[in-house]
Design an enzyme around this catalytic site. Sequence first.
Site, PDB file in Angstrom:
ATOM      1  N   CYS A  40     -16.940 -39.481 -27.884  1.00 50.41           N
ATOM      2  CA  CYS A  40     -18.078 -40.256 -27.385  1.00 50.41           C
ATOM      3  C   CYS A  40     -19.330 -39.385 -27.371  1.00 50.41           C
ATOM      4  O   CYS A  40     -19.263 -38.171 -27.210  1.00 50.41           O
ATOM      5  CB  CYS A  40     -17.784 -40.767 -25.974  1.00 50.41           C
ATOM      6  SG  CYS A  40     -19.103 -41.826 -25.312  1.00 50.41           S
ATOM      7  N   ASP A  42     -21.479 -39.289 -25.122  1.00 47.14           N
ATOM      8  CA  ASP A  42     -21.764 -38.898 -23.739  1.00 47.14           C
ATOM      9  C   ASP A  42     -21.955 -37.377 -23.636  1.00 47.14           C
ATOM     10  O   ASP A  42     -21.130 -36.613 -24.145  1.00 47.14           O
ATOM     11  CB  ASP A  42     -20.587 -39.354 -22.855  1.00 47.14           C
ATOM     12  CG  ASP A  42     -20.900 -39.254 -21.371  1.00 47.14           C
ATOM     13  OD1 ASP A  42     -21.277 -38.160 -20.916  1.00 47.14           O
ATOM     14  OD2 ASP A  42     -20.755 -40.269 -20.674  1.00 47.14           O
ATOM     15  N   ARG A  44     -21.459 -35.421 -21.397  1.00 43.79           N
ATOM     16  CA  ARG A  44     -20.474 -34.693 -20.584  1.00 43.79           C
ATOM     17  C   ARG A  44     -19.167 -34.427 -21.310  1.00 43.79           C
ATOM     18  O   ARG A  44     -18.238 -33.870 -20.732  1.00 43.79           O
ATOM     19  CB  ARG A  44     -20.204 -35.490 -19.295  1.00 43.79           C
ATOM     20  CG  ARG A  44     -21.438 -35.655 -18.429  1.00 43.79           C
ATOM     21  CD  ARG A  44     -21.247 -36.716 -17.379  1.00 43.79           C
ATOM     22  NE  ARG A  44     -21.082 -38.054 -17.976  1.00 43.79           N
ATOM     23  CZ  ARG A  44     -20.866 -39.163 -17.278  1.00 43.79           C
ATOM     24  NH1 ARG A  44     -20.794 -39.104 -15.959  1.00 43.79           N
ATOM     25  NH2 ARG A  44     -20.725 -40.328 -17.892  1.00 43.79           N
ATOM     26  N   HIS A  96     -13.054 -41.187 -22.975  1.00 44.62           N
ATOM     27  CA  HIS A  96     -13.075 -40.652 -21.609  1.00 44.62           C
ATOM     28  C   HIS A  96     -13.159 -41.780 -20.596  1.00 44.62           C
ATOM     29  O   HIS A  96     -13.706 -42.838 -20.868  1.00 44.62           O
ATOM     30  CB  HIS A  96     -14.251 -39.676 -21.437  1.00 44.62           C
ATOM     31  CG  HIS A  96     -15.604 -40.310 -21.576  1.00 44.62           C
ATOM     32  ND1 HIS A  96     -16.407 -40.595 -20.508  1.00 44.62           N
ATOM     33  CD2 HIS A  96     -16.285 -40.743 -22.673  1.00 44.62           C
ATOM     34  CE1 HIS A  96     -17.533 -41.147 -20.932  1.00 44.62           C
ATOM     35  NE2 HIS A  96     -17.483 -41.259 -22.242  1.00 44.62           N
ATOM     36  N   CYS A  99     -16.393 -44.377 -19.272  1.00 46.93           N
ATOM     37  CA  CYS A  99     -17.257 -44.433 -20.455  1.00 46.93           C
ATOM     38  C   CYS A  99     -18.293 -45.556 -20.301  1.00 46.93           C
ATOM     39  O   CYS A  99     -17.932 -46.719 -20.090  1.00 46.93           O
ATOM     40  CB  CYS A  99     -16.413 -44.661 -21.710  1.00 46.93           C
ATOM     41  SG  CYS A  99     -17.410 -44.664 -23.228  1.00 46.93           S
TER      42      CYS A  99
HETATM   43 CO    CO Z   1     -18.500 -42.668 -23.330  1.00 47.37          CO
END
Ligand code: CO
Length: 206
Positions: A40, A42, A44, A96, A99
Amino acid sequence: MPETLLDKNRKWAAERVAADPDYFRRLSELQAPRFLWIGCSDSRVPANVIAGLEPGEVFVHRNVANLVHHSDLNLLSVLEYAVEVLGVAHVIVCGHYGCGGVKAAMEGCAHGVVDHWLQPIRDIADAHAAALEAHTEEAARLSALCELSIREQVATLSRTPIIRNAWARGDPLAIHGWVYSLSDGLLRDLDCRLSAAHPHRPPPVS
Ligand code: CO
């Protein structure tokens, strides 16, 4: 300020050279990662950091909610290069919990273009509506959908001609589905590994 990134970079490069004078010469001459990571976007969930890998050890493709669209030329180009040129041994689809993409797909409201991108997640949610509704807590439902989507992306990936051709020529390549937890920093294997010997996922347990 973006300039701080340049400062951090100079410090990082100097530290690398101090520890190993040949470090950048070696890396610039050869790229031979054993892993392709599809994760992803993201901020993090950076592949190298959470998997403890050094530069040169993992080829990476990231998009919102780590989806495999059959018509995504970006992902397919990365996949083809990783499998046919780099010869990676493992493709890891890593999603994750928590998400934002999966959460947006579950919400009824409009978010813009990304709603088109997230359509496969809504399809997965519809196909597993009964199982998802069995979770009374929304967070648990979201986690379940995150896992379902990762499994589905592994299966979708396995049906691409790139993977089918690799398996047909005896490539030992395996595809894995992993999920990362933002709350404890741990990766978990969803046990949905597919390979030439086991190219299809087992039927769902009812
Ligand atoms: Co995500």
